[in-house]
Design a protein around this motif. Structure first.
Motif, PDB file in Angstrom:
ATOM      1  N   LEU A   1      33.874  45.853 -32.240  1.00 55.39           N
ATOM      2  CA  LEU A   1      33.496  46.587 -33.441  1.00 55.39           C
ATOM      3  C   LEU A   1      33.868  45.749 -34.663  1.00 55.39           C
ATOM      4  CD1 LEU A   1      34.744  50.154 -32.419  1.00 55.39           C
ATOM      5  CD2 LEU A   1      32.502  49.095 -32.051  1.00 55.39           C
ATOM      6  N   LYS A   2      33.105  45.920 -35.712  1.00 56.89           N
ATOM      7  CA  LYS A   2      33.350  45.130 -36.922  1.00 56.89           C
ATOM      8  C   LYS A   2      33.355  46.004 -38.157  1.00 56.89           C
ATOM      9  CE  LYS A   2      31.607  40.839 -35.064  1.00 56.89           C
ATOM     10  NZ  LYS A   2      30.859  39.614 -35.268  1.00 56.89           N
ATOM     11  N   ALA A   3      34.180  45.617 -39.107  1.00 58.93           N
ATOM     12  CA  ALA A   3      34.190  46.314 -40.396  1.00 58.93           C
ATOM     13  C   ALA A   3      32.834  46.133 -41.066  1.00 58.93           C
ATOM     14  CB  ALA A   3      35.303  45.750 -41.279  1.00 58.93           C
ATOM     15  N   GLU A   4      32.435  47.140 -41.853  1.00 58.06           N
ATOM     16  CA  GLU A   4      31.142  47.049 -42.528  1.00 58.06           C
ATOM     17  C   GLU A   4      31.141  45.937 -43.565  1.00 58.06           C
ATOM     18  OE1 GLU A   4      29.332  50.569 -44.052  1.00 58.06           O
ATOM     19  OE2 GLU A   4      30.196  51.803 -42.449  1.00 58.06           O
ATOM     20  N   ARG A   5      29.997  45.344 -43.720  1.00 56.04           N
ATOM     21  CA  ARG A   5      29.871  44.272 -44.701  1.00 56.04           C
ATOM     22  C   ARG A   5      29.547  44.840 -46.067  1.00 56.04           C
ATOM     23  NH1 ARG A   5      27.259  39.012 -42.242  1.00 56.04           N
ATOM     24  NH2 ARG A   5      28.368  39.040 -40.268  1.00 56.04           N
ATOM     25  N   ALA A   6      30.080  44.173 -47.083  1.00 55.13           N
ATOM     26  CA  ALA A   6      29.726  44.552 -48.450  1.00 55.13           C
ATOM     27  C   ALA A   6      28.285  44.128 -48.697  1.00 55.13           C
ATOM     28  CB  ALA A   6      30.663  43.857 -49.440  1.00 55.13           C
ATOM     29  N   VAL A   7      27.588  44.903 -49.531  1.00 54.35           N
ATOM     30  CA  VAL A   7      26.224  44.514 -49.879  1.00 54.35           C
ATOM     31  C   VAL A   7      26.277  43.273 -50.771  1.00 54.35           C
ATOM     32  CG1 VAL A   7      25.236  46.796 -49.651  1.00 54.35           C
ATOM     33  CG2 VAL A   7      26.244  46.101 -51.825  1.00 54.35           C
ATOM     34  N   ARG A   8      25.325  42.391 -50.565  1.00 55.51           N
ATOM     35  CA  ARG A   8      25.319  41.163 -51.347  1.00 55.51           C
ATOM     36  C   ARG A   8      24.575  41.380 -52.653  1.00 55.51           C
ATOM     37  NH1 ARG A   8      23.175  36.380 -47.756  1.00 55.51           N
ATOM     38  NH2 ARG A   8      21.384  37.769 -47.648  1.00 55.51           N
ATOM     39  N   PRO A   9      25.220  41.108 -53.779  1.00 57.17           N
ATOM     40  CA  PRO A   9      24.513  41.241 -55.058  1.00 57.17           C
ATOM     41  C   PRO A   9      23.454  40.151 -55.209  1.00 57.17           C
ATOM     42  CG  PRO A   9      26.695  40.328 -55.402  1.00 57.17           C
ATOM     43  CD  PRO A   9      26.606  40.695 -53.938  1.00 57.17           C
ATOM     44  N   LEU A  10      22.523  40.403 -56.127  1.00 54.62           N
ATOM     45  CA  LEU A  10      21.468  39.441 -56.433  1.00 54.62           C
ATOM     46  C   LEU A  10      21.747  38.796 -57.780  1.00 54.62           C
ATOM     47  CD1 LEU A  10      18.643  38.187 -55.967  1.00 54.62           C
ATOM     48  CD2 LEU A  10      17.660  40.249 -57.004  1.00 54.62           C
ATOM     49  N   ARG A  11      21.725  37.484 -57.804  1.00 49.92           N
ATOM     50  CA  ARG A  11      21.900  36.776 -59.077  1.00 49.92           C
ATOM     51  C   ARG A  11      20.652  35.948 -59.357  1.00 49.92           C
ATOM     52  NH1 ARG A  11      27.952  34.236 -58.426  1.00 49.92           N
ATOM     53  NH2 ARG A  11      28.982  36.102 -57.617  1.00 49.92           N
ATOM     54  N   ARG A  12      20.382  35.812 -60.646  1.00 51.35           N
ATOM     55  CA  ARG A  12      19.168  35.091 -61.047  1.00 51.35           C
ATOM     56  C   ARG A  12      19.471  34.089 -62.152  1.00 51.35           C
ATOM     57  NH1 ARG A  12      15.708  40.649 -60.998  1.00 51.35           N
ATOM     58  NH2 ARG A  12      14.510  40.219 -59.098  1.00 51.35           N
ATOM     59  N   GLY A  13      18.699  33.014 -62.178  1.00 50.58           N
ATOM     60  CA  GLY A  13      18.903  32.024 -63.233  1.00 50.58           C
ATOM     61  C   GLY A  13      17.753  31.045 -63.297  1.00 50.58           C
ATOM     62  N   ALA A  14      17.922  30.045 -64.163  1.00 49.96           N
ATOM     63  CA  ALA A  14      16.891  29.024 -64.365  1.00 49.96           C
ATOM     64  C   ALA A  14      17.456  27.646 -64.038  1.00 49.96           C
ATOM     65  CB  ALA A  14      16.400  29.052 -65.819  1.00 49.96           C
TER      66      ALA A  14
ATOM     67  N   PHE B   1      26.330  36.437 -51.905  1.00 51.40           N
ATOM     68  CA  PHE B   1      25.330  36.895 -52.870  1.00 51.40           C
ATOM     69  C   PHE B   1      24.012  36.198 -52.577  1.00 51.40           C
ATOM     70  CE2 PHE B   1      27.148  33.126 -54.775  1.00 51.40           C
ATOM     71  CZ  PHE B   1      26.090  32.495 -55.399  1.00 51.40           C
ATOM     72  N   GLU B   2      22.949  36.765 -53.141  1.00 50.35           N
ATOM     73  CA  GLU B   2      21.638  36.124 -53.036  1.00 50.35           C
ATOM     74  C   GLU B   2      21.263  35.561 -54.390  1.00 50.35           C
ATOM     75  OE1 GLU B   2      18.500  37.911 -50.625  1.00 50.35           O
ATOM     76  OE2 GLU B   2      19.862  39.620 -50.440  1.00 50.35           O
ATOM     77  N   LEU B   3      20.517  34.481 -54.340  1.00 54.62           N
ATOM     78  CA  LEU B   3      20.179  33.790 -55.578  1.00 54.62           C
ATOM     79  C   LEU B   3      18.670  33.630 -55.686  1.00 54.62           C
ATOM     80  CD1 LEU B   3      21.368  32.278 -58.052  1.00 54.62           C
ATOM     81  CD2 LEU B   3      21.343  30.200 -56.645  1.00 54.62           C
ATOM     82  N   GLU B   4      18.149  33.894 -56.887  1.00 56.89           N
ATOM     83  CA  GLU B   4      16.747  33.602 -57.183  1.00 56.89           C
ATOM     84  C   GLU B   4      16.711  32.718 -58.422  1.00 56.89           C
ATOM     85  OE1 GLU B   4      14.715  37.684 -55.402  1.00 56.89           O
ATOM     86  OE2 GLU B   4      14.644  37.289 -57.570  1.00 56.89           O
ATOM     87  N   ILE B   5      15.958  31.659 -58.328  1.00 57.84           N
ATOM     88  CA  ILE B   5      15.922  30.679 -59.419  1.00 57.84           C
ATOM     89  C   ILE B   5      14.485  30.448 -59.870  1.00 57.84           C
ATOM     90  CG2 ILE B   5      16.311  28.235 -59.989  1.00 57.84           C
ATOM     91  CD1 ILE B   5      18.906  29.706 -59.815  1.00 57.84           C
ATOM     92  N   GLU B   6      14.285  30.494 -61.189  1.00 57.38           N
ATOM     93  CA  GLU B   6      13.022  30.038 -61.765  1.00 57.38           C
ATOM     94  C   GLU B   6      13.197  28.585 -62.176  1.00 57.38           C
ATOM     95  OE1 GLU B   6      10.836  34.034 -63.425  1.00 57.38           O
ATOM     96  OE2 GLU B   6      12.068  32.919 -64.838  1.00 57.38           O
ATOM     97  N   VAL B   7      12.190  27.787 -61.879  1.00 58.19           N
ATOM     98  CA  VAL B   7      12.326  26.341 -62.058  1.00 58.19           C
ATOM     99  C   VAL B   7      11.472  25.867 -63.233  1.00 58.19           C
ATOM    100  CG1 VAL B   7      12.060  24.089 -60.973  1.00 58.19           C
ATOM    101  CG2 VAL B   7      12.772  26.067 -59.597  1.00 58.19           C
TER     102      VAL B   7
END
Length: 371
Positions: free
Chosen positions: A230-243, A310-316
DNA sequence: TAAGCGTGGCT
DNA sequence: TAGCCAAGCTT
């Protein structure tokens, strides 16, 4: 009528049965010594650091490349850190590469090029924790130590039906693991437990019918093996964004800067990046984040990348310059990008800006498929 | 102690 | 697809 002869053979211990299974089914791996031989401590250490939280398939080509380039711990210690980071690029968890280099220097300069032969001594090297110290001492020196990694934790949690969740159960599982280590062949035993976890006692649909421990596996007897540990629940990963800002000069060389020595992707290269926030900057805000004034053009689409937390989204944004501005950083020719210390996320960004899905990745992918 | 730290394959 | 998972360590 004569009695049939009684077979009075003592039932083999769990360790003995596992070792017999291992002798038939052990995996052949690049860092593993031939059956019956003891592996080189440098080889074992290098492979164990690379294998932390990383799959065998991902490690194999990197291991071979490192060993070919730096055949001894002294050679690795003498290499510039930046070369080691560049060779590590794509493997992830870059603190491992920094610690690897520091540990090599400790071994080379303070220990006469010899690795400590006890878990206690190994534990003092940067990047070597409880698991790795146990694994190296057992595999390279046949010390009677357990090597309780995620595979072993799963095997042990099922075998002993440990129902406390991870990571609470870690100390208990470590003790249970140590209790099974045989007097002889401790290194083979450590690797056998991991092979068992990898080949038979898998996270989903374990092949219990083929397991040398199936008869006395308490988890199986109780019908709960497959859902352990059994495993402890994982925290939700926040989303970060940038350029991101990818500048090319007239010859196509790309401006890269070096990240801070520690922390996320520490010591690695990247194109200039704006801050990471909840939303993308507007086009106007992005221009103010750029490293210098230029004709920055936003590329279509975005680059996505998942980190552990965390998750990352980047505009290029990209630009091509007729003249290099005076700015801190390195202009890296395109044919040198492949070998540069660019982590995967930065590689994606540069590839997106240059409109290629090819050379920046193709070599690594082909190496992985060859492994 | 709990959070920070990469990446790619698999389902 | 989105989550799970992998030979964990450091602070």
């Amino acid at each position: 009528m004569p009695k049939p002869p009684r077979i009075t053979q003592k039932p083999a211990s769990p360790a003995a049965r596992l070792l017999s299974w291992y002798d038939l089914h052990r995996r052949e791996l690049p860092w593993r010594a031939r059956a019956g031989a003891t592996a080189d401590p440098y080889h074992v250490w290098l492979s164990e650091i690379m294998l932390q939280q990383t799959t065998v398939v991902a490690v194999a080509s990197y291991y071979r490349a490192f060993l070919a380039r730096w055949p001894t711990v002294d050679a690795l210690a003498a290499a510039p850190l930046d070369d080691v980071l560049a060779a590590w690029a794509g493997l992830g968890y870059y603190a491992r590469a920094r610690n690897l280099h520091r540990a090599a220097q400790v071994v080379a300069t303070e220990l006469g090029g010899k690795f400590p032969d006890t878990a206690e001594g190994l534990r003092k090297l940067p990047g070597v924790g409880p698991y790795t110290a146990g694994a190296i001492s057992a595999i390279a020196f046949d010390a009677r130590e357990a090597a309780v990694d995620a595979n072993a934790e799963r095997v042990l949690a099922r075998y002993f039906a440990v129902e406390e969740p991870l990571p609470i159960a870690k100390p208990k599982l470590r003790t249970l693991g140590q209790s099974l280590v045989p007097e002889k062949r401790a290194g083979d035993f450590a690797q056998a437990v991991m092979d068992l976890g990898s080949l038979i006692c898998t996270p989903r649909r374990p092949a219990c019918a083929n397991c040398p421990w199936t008869e006395d596996c308490v988890g199986r007897a109780r019908g709960i093996a497959e859902r352990l540990p059994l495993k402890a629940e994982r925290a939700v990963r926040p989303l970060r964004r940038g350029a991101a800002f990818v500048a090319s000069d007239a010859k196509g060389a790309v401006l890269l800067i070096k990240r801070a020595e520690n922390g996320l992707l520490g010591g690695m290269l990247q194109p200039p990046l704006g801050p990471w926030t909840e939303n993308f900057p507007s086009a106007k805000a992005a221009i103010s984040q750029a490293p210098f004034a230029a004709d920055w053009r936003k590329r279509a689409g975005i680059v996505r990348h998942g980190f552990t937390h965390f998750e990352l989204e980047i505009e290029v944004y990209s630009t091509t310059l007729s003249k290099r501005p005076k700015i801190e950083g390195r202009w890296v020719p395109q044919d040198e990008l492949r070998a540069a210390a660019l982590p995967t996320v930065m590689r994606k960004i540069v590839a997106h800006a240059l409109d290629e899905g090819g050379p920046l990745f193709s070599d690594r992918l082909s190496k992985i498929s060859r492994a």
